[in-house]
Design a protein around this motif. Structure first.
Motif: not given
Length: 422
Positions: A232-240, A277-279
């Motif tokens: 889920a963190a990876g997906l959010l990072a990808l979107m951003l 940063q999330l990644l």
């Protein structure tokens, strides 16, 4: 009716929580509960701007929605089957009891998200129901985003609710085994919503920003409620990291601008920083999944000062990893672009020829556009122009059609001029 942005944002945030509270209290009467929630939201949109937001806005909405549900059950005599379901599933004392205590319960948004992605639903139905029930978008908004008539989308959402009801599913967090099994589909639904918003599959507009924004909002919600879910963190990072480029994707005349030609000063530095940063927090966990790898690819692009500074060998290595984690025709197709930068267009074209045997790609406009790009780099303008023209005929996106036709015309003219010189 104009609703202040702060109130509108609050209502959108609370909508799935209120729907979850009613579903938990009254069982699987999805239609009745959602109708009641919509009436409560409308009442709030009318009253709160004038009278102020109540001290306990969630409890206010749950109480009003619960009363509306009682009214709906009592008044819809022509739809006795619905009334019977609600009344039989829920004791009369529960229906009439004050609902403010539901506000002390946990946030049911995550459970609602999993319910909307129930295995009994088709993927298009999961997308539609998620946007309707969790995202709070109207049926008209969803229909417009996916370029279908509102009546068609209404039928799709109605069938989705019926499928949930017939499956016997109730609002609850899935078991660990169910959660592991269904989390992938939840993420996939959010990924599809974002992609449709970032590059619309058809129509006059290149993008549908509201869809991308909603996908990001829902993924943030998922990560807030399930902070240990690294994908889920990876997906959010990808979107951003992808959303950061949106403004640079179109030129002054709304023409499509490829990544290699974009003005990188228009990229959103704040989104890039948040995504990287999330990644950086996620990758060291050791549980690397496809969305994290895609985010890493996006980060390599975003961190390059210009096209020449792009670390293509690293991108190719990441695509090789992604091919092992999540093999698929589009992953392989995107890998050929990186291969062309590392090993040259000839090697990439040979790999593309092998991919063309995949029936899922044979007639896809992206394969043809990639072939055209490689042929152009190899100095074969006539063949490239033909491939660009065929790609333009295959896409349903008007901006992509215009871009591909312009490329074909330019190369066609170049090939004619070169032939004249000979």
């Amino acid at each position: 009716m104009t609703v202040p942005p702060t109130v509108e944002d609050l209502l959108r945030e609370l909508a799935p929580q209120v729907l979850g509270a009613l579903l938990r209290r009254h069982g699987g009467a999805f239609d009745s509960c959602e109708d009641a929630v919509q009436e409560a939201l409308l009442a709030a949109a009318l009253q709160w701007p004038a009278e102020g937001v109540p001290e306990n806005p969630r409890g206010w909405l749950v109480t009003v929605a619960n009363r509306r549900l009682v009214d709906l059950v009592r008044s819809e005599r022509a739809r006795r089957d619905r009334e019977d379901r609600v009344l039989l599933a829920t004791p009369q004392s529960a229906l009439l009891a004050p609902a403010a205590d539901a506000d002390t319960a946990g946030d049911d948004s995550l459970a609602l998200l999993f319910l909307c992605c129930h295995p009994a639903l088709s993927r298009p139905s999961r997308v539609a129901l998620t946007l309707r029930a969790v995202g709070g978008l109207t049926t008209a908004q969803i229909a417009a985003a996916f370029l279908v008539p509102e009546a068609t989308m209404a039928q799709r959402i109605s069938r989705a609710k019926q499928a949930v009801r017939e499956s016997g599913a109730r609002l609850r967090m899935p078991t660990p085994a169910e959660r592991d099994e269904r989390l992938g589909e939840v993420l996939r639904v959010l990924y599809l919503v974002f992609n449709e918003g970032y590059t619309a599959s058809g129509g006059e507009e290149l993008t549908a920003p509201d869809l991308s924004a909603e996908a990001i909002r829902l993924t943030r919600l998922l990560l807030r409620l399930a902070p240990d879910e690294t994908e889920a963190a990876g997906l959010l990072a990808l979107m951003l990291l992808t959303e950061a480029r949106r403004l640079a994707r179109t030129g002054p005349a709304d023409e499509l601008v490829p990544l290699t030609d974009q003005d990188r000063s228009r990229w959103d530095a704040a989104l890039i920083a948040e995504g990287t940063q999330l990644l950086a927090r996620t990758l060291p966990s050791g549980r690397v999944g496809p969305y994290q790898v895609q985010a890493a690819i996006a980060a390599v692009h975003d961190e390059a000062a210009d096209v020449a500074a792009t670390d293509w060998p690293q991108i190719l290595v990441l695509y090789d990893l992604l091919t092992r984690l999540d093999p698929g025709p589009m992953v392989s197709l995107n890998r050929t672009v990186a291969l062309a930068e590392v090993a040259g267009p000839e090697a990439a074209l040979a790999e593309l020829d092998a991919l063309a045997a995949d029936r899922r790609l044979t007639r896809h406009h992206r394969l043809l556009a990639t072939r055209a790009h490689l042929l152009e780099r190899l100095g074969r303008p006539e063949e490239a122009a033909e491939a660009y023209s065929e790609a333009a005929r295959r896409t349903t996106s008007a901006p992509e059609q215009r871009h591909l036709r312009d490329k074909a015309m330019l190369l066609g003219a170049r090939g004619t001029a070169r032939g004249g010189r000979h």
